[in-house]
Design a protein around this motif. Sequence first.
Motif, short mmCIF file in Angstrom:
data_model
loop_
_atom_site.label_atom_id
_atom_site.label_comp_id
_atom_site.label_asym_id
_atom_site.label_seq_id
_atom_site.Cartn_x
_atom_site.Cartn_y
_atom_site.Cartn_z
N GLU A 144 21.83 43.51 -29.97
CA GLU A 144 20.49 42.84 -30.65
C GLU A 144 20.59 42.70 -32.14
O GLU A 144 20.43 44.05 -32.48
N VAL B 154 18.73 42.81 -35.42
CA VAL B 154 17.79 43.03 -36.32
C VAL B 154 17.66 43.59 -37.87
O VAL B 154 19.44 43.06 -38.29
N THR C 275 21.35 43.23 -42.23
CA THR C 275 21.31 43.18 -40.85
C THR C 275 22.46 43.68 -40.30
O THR C 275 23.26 44.19 -40.41
N ASP D 65 23.19 46.64 -36.09
CA ASP D 65 22.81 46.02 -34.81
C ASP D 65 21.64 46.69 -34.08
O ASP D 65 21.46 48.41 -35.03
N ARG D 66 20.67 46.76 -33.59
CA ARG D 66 19.75 47.66 -33.53
C ARG D 66 20.20 48.69 -33.08
O ARG D 66 19.27 49.76 -33.03
N GLU E 118 14.10 39.76 -34.34
CA GLU E 118 15.89 39.86 -34.21
C GLU E 118 15.93 39.90 -35.93
O GLU E 118 14.82 38.65 -36.31
N GLU F 7 13.87 36.30 -37.50
CA GLU F 7 12.85 36.52 -36.70
C GLU F 7 11.21 36.85 -37.75
O GLU F 7 11.29 37.69 -38.17
N ALA G 68 9.07 36.63 -33.17
CA ALA G 68 9.33 37.85 -32.06
C ALA G 68 8.10 38.28 -31.30
O ALA G 68 8.55 37.98 -29.71
#
Length: 174
Positions: A3, A5, A17, A19-20, A69, A72, A77
């Motif tokens: 995901e 984020v 940006t 990865d969560r 995300e 978003e 969200a």
Amino acid sequence: MGELVERVDEQDRVVGTVDRGEAIAHHWLHRVATTVCRDGEGRVLVHRRAADMSRFPGQYNFLVGGAAEAGESYEEAAARELTEELGVRAPVRFAFKYLCRGAISPYWMGVHEAVVGTDITPDPAEISWHAWVTEDELREMARRPTFVADSVEALDRYLGRGEAAGAGDPSEKV
């Protein structure tokens, strides 16, 4: 990659940006959008997270939500998570945001409100039980060790409407 984020700074400005999972592992700030669901009588939805959830399995919470995300807004969200977790579409109203130090990792938490009908269809992969409770009942539940720790602070802020405001003005719009 999992995901995606937006990694943000102490002022909630986007810096990249990621990865969560990476954001959590490195304790990088990112955004989480949540919603307090009320019914027509003003009761609050409380739920128990599914036992196999990666974060806070089997614990109780009054917030429905998850990570925003990449690209978003908090509101987008929150609305998406409401549909994914409860199977309902409802307008969400931004209430406040604050910098949550988090039990697992720090993040900016955007808290919203929505009025939803009691006829919801929770995703069993996310929610194993739910009930509608009064604010007094919710306060009592939040004192138990089985309640998600991060949501206890959010509850204090929500019911106090920012009396315990930390980083950022709770009335600040995003």
